[in-house]
Design a protein around this motif. Structure first.
Motif, PDB file in Angstrom:
ATOM      1  N   LEU A 117       0.665  -2.001   0.048  1.00 55.06           N
ATOM      2  CA  LEU A 117       0.161  -0.138   0.096  1.00 55.06           C
ATOM      3  C   LEU A 117       0.336   0.872  -0.390  1.00 55.06           C
ATOM      4  N   ILE A 118       0.539   2.626  -0.741  1.00 53.45           N
ATOM      5  CA  ILE A 118       1.509   3.592  -1.101  1.00 53.45           C
ATOM      6  C   ILE A 118       0.177   5.012  -1.227  1.00 53.45           C
ATOM      7  N   ALA A 119       1.082   5.803  -1.245  1.00 50.91           N
ATOM      8  CA  ALA A 119       0.283   7.284  -0.461  1.00 50.91           C
ATOM      9  C   ALA A 119       0.094   7.245  -2.336  1.00 50.91           C
ATOM     10  N   ALA A 120      -0.685   8.187  -2.687  1.00 48.36           N
ATOM     11  CA  ALA A 120      -0.662   8.298  -4.289  1.00 48.36           C
ATOM     12  C   ALA A 120       0.483   9.368  -4.916  1.00 48.36           C
ATOM     13  N   HIS A 121       1.370  10.096  -4.118  1.00 49.71           N
ATOM     14  CA  HIS A 121       2.783  10.642  -4.275  1.00 49.71           C
ATOM     15  C   HIS A 121       3.499  10.044  -4.294  1.00 49.71           C
ATOM     16  N   GLU A 122       3.768   8.456  -3.699  1.00 55.08           N
ATOM     17  CA  GLU A 122       4.604   7.794  -3.961  1.00 55.08           C
ATOM     18  C   GLU A 122       4.682   6.853  -4.650  1.00 55.08           C
ATOM     19  N   LEU A 123       4.216   6.996  -6.206  1.00 52.50           N
ATOM     20  CA  LEU A 123       4.371   6.646  -7.940  1.00 52.50           C
ATOM     21  C   LEU A 123       5.674   6.771  -8.094  1.00 52.50           C
ATOM     22  N   ASP A 124       6.569   5.671  -8.628  1.00 52.11           N
ATOM     23  CA  ASP A 124       7.829   6.705  -8.527  1.00 52.11           C
ATOM     24  C   ASP A 124       7.483   6.546  -9.928  1.00 52.11           C
ATOM     25  N   ALA A 125       8.699   6.393 -11.260  1.00 52.40           N
ATOM     26  CA  ALA A 125       8.282   6.467 -12.308  1.00 52.40           C
ATOM     27  C   ALA A 125       8.700   5.127 -13.054  1.00 52.40           C
ATOM     28  N   GLY A 126       9.368   4.555 -12.150  1.00 54.61           N
ATOM     29  CA  GLY A 126       9.262   2.507 -12.289  1.00 54.61           C
ATOM     30  C   GLY A 126       7.524   2.431 -12.333  1.00 54.61           C
ATOM     31  N   LEU A 127       7.143   2.778 -11.086  1.00 57.07           N
ATOM     32  CA  LEU A 127       5.496   2.262 -11.315  1.00 57.07           C
ATOM     33  C   LEU A 127       5.100   2.815 -12.152  1.00 57.07           C
ATOM     34  N   LEU A 128       5.261   3.960 -12.616  1.00 56.18           N
ATOM     35  CA  LEU A 128       4.186   5.104 -13.848  1.00 56.18           C
ATOM     36  C   LEU A 128       4.350   4.328 -14.923  1.00 56.18           C
ATOM     37  N   ALA A 129       5.177   3.624 -15.284  1.00 54.79           N
ATOM     38  CA  ALA A 129       5.441   3.274 -16.667  1.00 54.79           C
ATOM     39  C   ALA A 129       4.865   1.817 -16.587  1.00 54.79           C
ATOM     40  N   SER A 154      -3.474  14.542  -5.040  1.00 53.53           N
ATOM     41  CA  SER A 154      -3.478  16.053  -4.852  1.00 53.53           C
ATOM     42  C   SER A 154      -3.911  17.065  -4.086  1.00 53.53           C
ATOM     43  N   ALA A 155      -5.720  16.772  -4.558  1.00 54.62           N
ATOM     44  CA  ALA A 155      -6.244  17.795  -4.124  1.00 54.62           C
ATOM     45  C   ALA A 155      -7.072  16.957  -2.474  1.00 54.62           C
ATOM     46  N   ARG A 156      -6.701  15.751  -2.557  1.00 56.23           N
ATOM     47  CA  ARG A 156      -6.593  15.002  -0.959  1.00 56.23           C
ATOM     48  C   ARG A 156      -5.824  14.111  -0.458  1.00 56.23           C
ATOM     49  N   ASP A 157      -6.122  13.689   1.218  1.00 57.10           N
ATOM     50  CA  ASP A 157      -4.850  13.198   1.416  1.00 57.10           C
ATOM     51  C   ASP A 157      -5.867  12.112   1.703  1.00 57.10           C
ATOM     52  N   GLY A 162       7.487 -10.479  -7.781  1.00 58.64           N
ATOM     53  CA  GLY A 162       8.384  -9.095  -7.882  1.00 58.64           C
ATOM     54  C   GLY A 162       8.206  -8.155  -8.471  1.00 58.64           C
ATOM     55  N   ARG A 163       7.393  -8.305  -9.399  1.00 58.08           N
ATOM     56  CA  ARG A 163       7.289  -7.174 -10.836  1.00 58.08           C
ATOM     57  C   ARG A 163       5.053  -6.243 -10.516  1.00 58.08           C
ATOM     58  N   PRO A 164       5.567  -4.811 -11.143  1.00 60.17           N
ATOM     59  CA  PRO A 164       4.238  -4.587 -10.919  1.00 60.17           C
ATOM     60  C   PRO A 164       2.988  -5.392 -11.382  1.00 60.17           C
ATOM     61  N   ALA A 165       1.908  -5.648 -11.312  1.00 59.68           N
ATOM     62  CA  ALA A 165       0.928  -6.833 -11.961  1.00 59.68           C
ATOM     63  C   ALA A 165      -0.133  -5.620 -12.454  1.00 59.68           C
ATOM     64  N   GLY A 166      -0.537  -4.961 -11.475  1.00 57.45           N
ATOM     65  CA  GLY A 166      -2.234  -4.113 -11.062  1.00 57.45           C
ATOM     66  C   GLY A 166      -1.788  -3.484 -10.124  1.00 57.45           C
ATOM     67  N   PHE A 167      -2.889  -1.841 -10.339  1.00 62.56           N
ATOM     68  CA  PHE A 167      -3.241  -1.129  -9.536  1.00 62.56           C
ATOM     69  C   PHE A 167      -4.369  -0.969  -8.906  1.00 62.56           C
ATOM     70  N   PHE A 168      -5.245  -0.909  -7.526  1.00 62.00           N
ATOM     71  CA  PHE A 168      -5.767   0.248  -7.253  1.00 62.00           C
ATOM     72  C   PHE A 168      -5.960   0.915  -6.204  1.00 62.00           C
ATOM     73  N   PRO A 169      -6.108   1.735  -7.138  1.00 56.41           N
ATOM     74  CA  PRO A 169      -6.654   3.368  -6.783  1.00 56.41           C
ATOM     75  C   PRO A 169      -7.620   3.273  -5.304  1.00 56.41           C
ATOM     76  N   HIS A 170      -7.916   4.506  -4.841  1.00 57.80           N
ATOM     77  CA  HIS A 170      -8.726   4.210  -3.839  1.00 57.80           C
ATOM     78  C   HIS A 170      -9.048   5.364  -2.907  1.00 57.80           C
ATOM     79  N   GLN A 171      -9.906   5.067  -2.551  1.00 61.91           N
ATOM     80  CA  GLN A 171     -10.496   6.401  -1.212  1.00 61.91           C
ATOM     81  C   GLN A 171     -10.585   6.049  -0.324  1.00 61.91           C
TER      82      GLN A 171
END
Length: 335
Positions: free
Chosen positions: A7-19, A46-49, A60-69
């Motif tokens: 689990l990470i915060a939105a601002h912790e998405l680094d270049a590798g995860l974004l790619a 950036s608008a909510r915490d 060990g490799r990113p295979a999916g992402f679950f963004p949520h509040q």
């Protein structure tokens, strides 16, 4: 295969995860909406915490992402809350993951959805309704009904020559004012009555990338601004989000004329009109994207409260207080 979650915060998405995220999105046509772009999650963050992302890893490799509040008592909602017209888990079709493990990693007891896209069917046990569909316009070969061209000519003749800007962000404030007035006229909750929704739109309009961008589009008749639309686009889809117009010119359908100017400028790809059965959507759509509604519930106090509400909905004598509760919940979705 080793399947793990973090689990990470939105601002912790680094270049590798974004790619990795963008690669997954580009490989699955049903994730073509700008709502599934990482930039949208970052903008909401950036608008909510309370915006978080569960990263699914296979070996060990990113295979999916679950963004949520995440709200109190582990109540989860899609990123953007009531402003979200598409949501789901952005994962490669061959990825291994579990809905229950996602929820546990996110520390959610309840996650409700009403515009779900689920290409591999992992949420099928939790779907309670079809959720309808989101009307779309495929722009290749699109020919709008002639009535709107007639109205455009009339507007030009009676008010002034028409001009169009695809992105004129200095008009965003005008959109806020007109849209809030429309909400008040129609008795709906004002989506821009809370600070974060305005901050989100302002941030989306600032992003101008090749794969994601905000668009504040404007139609003028002579010197008069008659319609403004605030939306966003991915590589292949522009999402019709917040259309507004000067009520003095309502008879000319300036919002639809603006939509047709946007369609002509883009020329290819799609415009997604958002879920709803408005007459203009039915007349312009060339297809639709199916959506799902439902809720994932793990044993908890929040889940028990939802079950109590469903019991209340089945009892006629509880309908009056239940209506008041529904009004409160509609307003709370923007908090």
């Amino acid at each position: 295969m080793n399947v793990s979650y973090r689990l990470i915060a939105a601002h912790e998405l680094d270049a590798g995860l974004l790619a990795a995220w963008r690669s997954i999105q580009e490989g699955e046509p049903r994730f073509e909406s700008p709502y599934f772009c990482p930039e949208f999650t970052q903008a909401v963050g950036s608008a909510r915490d309370d915006v978080r992302v569960v990263v699914i890893e296979n070996d060990g490799r990113p295979a999916g992402f679950f963004p949520h509040q995440r709200a109190a008592w582990g109540r989860g909602s899609p990123v953007g809350g009531a402003l979200s017209d598409y949501h789901g888990v952005i994962a490669a079709p061959e990825a291994q993951w579990s809905v229950v493990e996602l929820m546990r990693t996110a520390r959610l007891s309840v996650w409700s959805f009403d515009h779900l896209v689920d290409p591999v069917g992992r949420f099928a046990p939790y779907v309670t309704a079809s959720g309808g569909a989101s009307p779309q316009i495929a722009l290749a070969g699109f020919a709008p009904p002639p009535d709107f061209a007639r109205k455009a000519r009339k507007l030009a003749r009676e008010v002034g020559e028409l001009s169009f800007s695809l992105h004129a962000p200095e008009n965003l404030g005008r959109m806020f004012v007109w849209k809030s007035e429309q909400y008040r006229r129609t008795g709906l909750t004002d989506a821009f009555g809370v600070r974060w929704t305005r901050a989100l739109l302002e941030e989306v309009m600032r992003v101008q990338g090749a794969g994601f961008a905000g668009n504040c589009s404007v139609l003028r008749a002579g010197d008069e601004v008659v319609a403004v639309h605030a939306g966003m686009r991915s590589r292949g889809v522009l999402h019709w989000w917040f259309p507004t117009y000067d009520a003095r010119y309502a008879a000319y359908s300036p919002g639809i004329i603006l939509l047709l100017h946007i369609a002509a400028r883009l020329g290819s790809g799609k415009i997604d009109l958002g879920k709803g059965d408005a007459r203009y959507k039915r007349s312009l759509m060339t297809g639709a994207a199916p959506l799902r509604e439902g809720c994932v519930e793990l044993p908890s106090l929040a889940a028990a409260a939802r079950r109590l509400r469903r019991l209340a909905e089945s009892r006629a004598e509880w309908q009056l207080p239940l209506r008041a509760l529904r009004r409160f919940e509609r307003a709370r979705r923007f908090n």
